[in-house]
Write an enzyme that holds these catalytic residues in place. Structure first.
Site, PDB file in Angstrom:
ATOM      1  N   GLY A  19       0.765  -1.237   0.000  1.00 30.44           N
ATOM      2  CA  GLY A  19       0.000   0.000   0.000  1.00 30.44           C
ATOM      3  C   GLY A  19       0.796   1.286   0.000  1.00 30.44           C
ATOM      4  O   GLY A  19       0.337   2.314   0.500  1.00 30.44           O
ATOM      5  N   SER A  21       1.786   3.272  -2.640  1.00 31.74           N
ATOM      6  CA  SER A  21       1.232   4.318  -3.499  1.00 31.74           C
ATOM      7  C   SER A  21      -0.082   4.850  -2.945  1.00 31.74           C
ATOM      8  O   SER A  21      -0.387   6.031  -3.041  1.00 31.74           O
ATOM      9  CB  SER A  21       1.035   3.791  -4.917  1.00 31.74           C
ATOM     10  OG  SER A  21       2.283   3.500  -5.492  1.00 31.74           O
ATOM     11  N   ASP A 148      -7.813  -1.825   8.616  1.00 34.57           N
ATOM     12  CA  ASP A 148      -9.234  -2.151   8.461  1.00 34.57           C
ATOM     13  C   ASP A 148      -9.420  -3.634   8.140  1.00 34.57           C
ATOM     14  O   ASP A 148     -10.424  -4.239   8.496  1.00 34.57           O
ATOM     15  CB  ASP A 148      -9.872  -1.280   7.359  1.00 34.57           C
ATOM     16  CG  ASP A 148      -9.065  -1.293   6.064  1.00 34.57           C
ATOM     17  OD1 ASP A 148      -7.823  -1.357   6.126  1.00 34.57           O
ATOM     18  OD2 ASP A 148      -9.690  -1.244   4.988  1.00 34.57           O
ATOM     19  N   SER A 528      53.810  -9.984   8.177  1.00 35.59           N
ATOM     20  CA  SER A 528      53.782  -8.891   7.191  1.00 35.59           C
ATOM     21  C   SER A 528      52.784  -9.168   6.052  1.00 35.59           C
ATOM     22  O   SER A 528      53.192  -9.416   4.921  1.00 35.59           O
ATOM     23  CB  SER A 528      55.183  -8.599   6.645  1.00 35.59           C
ATOM     24  OG  SER A 528      55.861  -9.784   6.277  1.00 35.59           O
TER      25      SER A 528
END
Lengths: 632, 267
Positions: A19, A21, A148, A528
């Site tokens: 959701g 957008s 919802d 090294s």
């Protein structure tokens, strides 16, 4: 008039169909940010196509998107709250579109992560959260959408909240707020919904208004990458954008990695008042007091706070390439305005961002995140991302395409910023009255450095001590430098971090050089691990340096583990342990290789003695003259 | 940084300098409208008073006369290396908006631009589009590749982040560079005010109407307005909810007219 707030850039991310957008469309509507007639226009389009109106259509301006029902690319849409303007970036949730999501999210100052209350935390919820963090974004609010659909259940909201909070916690992100919403209906968007009486936190708009705008990096050390040099008229202008810090007329600039310096003579501009100071964020041009050779890609800094320089660095990167990133492959790296060819030295681990599991692999697939070691052909001026994001990040280019982005870490690696030894200007060389030839004649051998390098446990100490003993009995002036006689005295001030390790090796190289000048054979016995350090030691005494690789694989050394160090390193109690948690760079062209997995101690000692006798007991010849007698 | 306009300006200058450094043969589109006037101004800032590339104006012959006067005057005053394009063949055989606005735009704007690009061998064109103008433009990249036919594949655009633009291309690729992409209409006018940039008179209201966007005379309408100065335009824009291109007829031919134009190479 000019006291206008800069818009805050926010990005909306989340799993496909959760959701995003819809949230954006609704937000624009609720804040009165849509042009008149936009909603009516879209409703008409929907009616014409016989489909229900979707808030998402506000964002989905393209035909193709409406047909496919998903957002294809990042849109940037401005809107305003009572507090300030925003630019909202709607990032697509579809997995294949990661590059677009990165495109949007990388410029954002804060983010909103949308999670479907019904579906809960999904793969892309985690992926996006991780990537935002990787891109350096530190402010994130979570909205649990479609409340919802779960009858505004507090229980469900708490469960989803706990799940996302746990994941974000693991990657070091703490959400600013978690808000239950139903974007389609406007619940908790601008005013508290009556349908969530149990929720006491801020609305979406309040959460946005609580974000802090990103500050320009004026407080960080100066980083001024050269973008171009202009000679349109009598002026020679060094142009670029100040990425961090500030510069002023009269400052002495150091250009890295070239090491050249010059003072700022003027800050140039057109149709603007003359400036004597320029700060982070400004695109400027300066002239210099000396015509030194500078080119695009160099990073200017102040002398005291230069960037790091290294041909080897670690990166955490995300991969967008169609073909996998693989060990040994070369790519073009772009860091600020510089370009370097880099090879993938090693894929250290691939991270599954959905459960943060790590895996070993020699390649990285599209859309994956990994930690890699990269090697450039020469020194790269850079900063660790945590010190300075703008010079601590890069993109990789394969052929024509940007195929990945990464942030730099120098953990476990040396900074070769101190590489050229700085010699005092007022020191003068004093001539010795004993020549190297005289010393060689007296000793019946020349001086030289036998530089043993190899993993811990490879056999360096055993070999060096035995070789020293036998050479001594054959009349050699010989001495071994190892951890015991160096670390406890000369280098007792040094630890085991990468920079101390580099300094440790630098001093050993210098001491070895003195032994050579004294006419002695000196055997050094140190891991090294870095090529750059060994090369520096060679540079201090190029004609009589002999790199000897005491070769044994990590597995074999782990098995031998004479000092019990590997066990501790694997358990994590020794940090930066070569071969386990820090790299060992194998010699490219050693003078001699002693493979202790194939040869016995006796055989390796014999080989090394034969080598030394052959090289150092040759009749003193012309090459002895090549090194001047002078020393400082 | 002292203001939001400084930040916008600095970003545009950075983009212009990248384009100039990375692209071989480059030119700037100059529509004579407010955005491209601002863009030209920014180029002079970026290059310290110089415009180091050609400036292209595509003349449809339907442009409002004041626009052409403005072009002639400032091309001279600012010493611009101007190239004027046009589709004489199409005009000779009677091309006009009567044949359909989208058809006309293609023939008189898109085609001659492609011709200029071909003739001069430009590999990059700097254009003054903005994201807030219209939904399709919101999808744009700062460095936006086109194929050899100048088409825009908006479904497969390169990633663009950390100001590392795509500057490596297969031969035959053509590039659009958009230094104003991040500006808004109000920003443009506030910058015009701050810098005192000359503008065509058509933007200022006469008899209660003014042009908010400039194009060809037959297809560009005026909007109701009493704004006769830059300051008044700024005030008007702060409160309006009408879209900027509301006076531009070609956008309204069909639901996706503008999108189709842009895919073909319209600016």
């Amino acid at each position: 008039m000019n006291a206008v707030l800069r818009p805050l850039k926010i990005v909306i991310v989340g799993h496909v169909d959760h959701g995003k957008s819809t949230l954006v469309g609704r937000l624009l509507h609720e804040t009165g940010s849509l042009p008149d007639g936009k909603v009516e226009n879209l409703r008409a389009v929907c009616d014409k196509r016989g489909m229900p109106f979707e808030w998402a259509f506000v964002m989905d301006a393209l035909q193709a998107e409406r047909d496919q029902g998903i957002t294809i690319d990042t849109s940037q849409i401005p809107f305003k709250t009572a507090l300030r303007p925003y630019v909202i970036i709607d990032a697509p949730g579809h997995k294949e579109f990661l590059k677009n999501m990165v495109t949007g999210a990388a410029s954002a100052e804060a983010a909103v992560l949308v999670i479907d209350a019904l579906e809960g935390v999904q793969e892309q919820s985690r992926r996006h959260g991780y990537l935002l963090h990787l891109l350096g974004l530190r402010q994130l609010a979570v909205v649990v959408n479609k409340m919802d659909a779960v009858a505004f259940s507090q229980e469900r909201f708490d469960a989803v909240s706990a799940e996302i909070r746990a994941y974000l916690g693991e990657i070091g992100v703490s959400p600013t707020h978690i808000i239950p919403i139903a974007a389609r209906h406007g619940d908790n968007m601008v005013s508290r919904s009556e349908r969530t009486p149990w929720y006491q936190g801020p609305t979406v708009v309040q959460a946005l208004d609580a974000f802090q705008p990103a500050a320009e990096a004026t407080a960080l050390p100066l980083r001024f990458p050269v973008q171009d040099i202009y000679k349109f008229d009598h002026r020679r202008i060094v142009a670029g954008r100040i990425e961090s810090g500030r510069l002023k007329v009269g400052d002495r600039l150091l250009f890295s990695p070239s090491g050249k310096t010059a003072r700022v003579a003027s800050i140039e501009s057109w149709n603007a008042p003359a400036q004597s100071v320029a700060v982070a964020g400004q695109s400027v041009g300066v002239t210099l007091d000396e015509q030194i050779f500078i080119e695009r890609g160099q990073i200017a800094s102040l002398l005291e706070q230069p960037p790091m320089g290294s041909d080897l660095f670690r990166a955490r990167l995300f991969w967008l390439g169609r073909t996998p990133l693989t060990e040994g492959r070369r790519y073009k790296l772009k860091l600020a305005t510089a370009e370097h060819i880099v090879a993938v030295e090693k894929v250290e681990r691939v991270i599954d961002v959905t459960d943060l599991a790590t895996a070993e692999s020699r390649s990285v697939e599209r859309n994956a995140v990994a930690e890699v070691l990269l090697r450039a052909a020469g020194p790269v001026a850079l900063d660790p991302f945590t010190d300075n994001p703008r010079t601590g990040r890069f993109v990789l280019v394969d052929q024509y395409d940007i195929v990945g982005g990464g942030v730099i870490s120098m953990d476990g690696l040396p900074d070769s910023r101190c590489a050229p030894s700085v010699v005092g200007q007022d020191l003068t060389a004093v001539q010795h009255k004993v020549t190297p030839q005289s010393r060689a004649a007296a000793n019946r051998h020349r001086g030289g450095v036998i530089w043993l390098t190899g993993l811990s446990g490879a056999g360096k100490s055993s070999i060096s001590m035995e070789v020293e003993r036998r050479l001594f009995h054959r009349g050699f002036q010989v001495f071994t430098l190892d951890g015991d006689n160096i670390r406890q005295g000369l280098n007792s001030d040094l630890g085991f971090g990468p920079e101390d390790r580099a300094e440790n090796i630098r001093r050993i190289g210098e001491v070895a050089n003195l032994f050579v000048q004294a006419g002695m054979v000196v055997i050094t016995s140190f891991i090294s691990p870095y090529r750059a350090d060994r090369d520096r030691a060679r540079a201090a005494n190029p004609t009589s340096f002999h790199e000897v690789w005491v070769k044994a694989g990590v597995e074999e050394c782990k098995r031998r583990d004479p000092k019990g160090l590997y066990a501790k390193a694997v358990a994590g109690t020794i940090p930066d342990f070569t071969g386990i948690s820090a790299p060992y760079e194998e010699p490219l062209h050693p003078e001699l290789v002693l493979d202790t997995e194939k040869l016995s101690l006796e055989e390796t000692v014999d080989r090394l003695i034969r080598y030394i006798e052959r090289d150092m007991q040759r009749e003193p010849g012309v090459d002895l003259e090549s090194r001047p007698d002078a020393s400082i | 940084m002292t203001s939001d306009l400084d930040a916008l300006e600095a970003q545009s200058i950075f983009i212009l300098r990248e384009a100039f450094n990375r692209i071989d043969k480059i030119a700037m589109l100059w529509s004579i409208g407010k955005d491209s006037n601002v863009m030209l101004w920014l180029a002079r800032k970026a290059f310290f008073g110089h415009v180091p590339f050609p400036v292209i104006h595509v003349d449809t012959s339907y442009k409002i006369p004041e626009m052409i006067e403005f072009r002639e005057r400032y091309a001279r005053e600012w010493n611009l290396p101007l190239i004027i394009g046009g589709n004489k063949a199409a005009l000779a055989e009677g091309m006009s908006p009567d044949r359909g606005r989208v058809t006309c735009c293609s023939a008189l704007k898109t085609e001659p631009l492609k011709e200029v690009i071909r003739e001069h061998g430009f590999t990059g064109i700097i254009a003054g589009i903005r994201r807030d103008e219209e939904g399709t433009r919101a999808k744009e990249r700062v460095f936006s590749p086109r194929n050899a036919a100048a088409e825009w594949d908006f479904k497969d655009q390169p990633p663009e982040f950390w100001d590392q633009f795509k500057t490596d291309f297969a031969p035959g690729t053509h590039l659009r560079i958009h230094p104003l992409l991040h500006w808004g209409e109000l920003d443009v006018w506030r910058y015009i005010e701050r810098e005192n940039i000359p503008m065509v008179d058509l933007y200022f209201a006469k008899n209660g109407r003014r042009y908010r966007s400039l194009g060809c005379a037959p297809c560009t309408g005026t909007v109701e307005s009493n704004a006769t100065t830059v300051a008044e335009i700024i005030e008007e824009l702060r409160t309006t909810k009408t879209s900027e291109r509301s006076g531009r007829a070609q956008d309204k031919e069909s639901e996706d007219a503008f999108e189709r134009l842009r895919q073909q190479g319209y600016m």
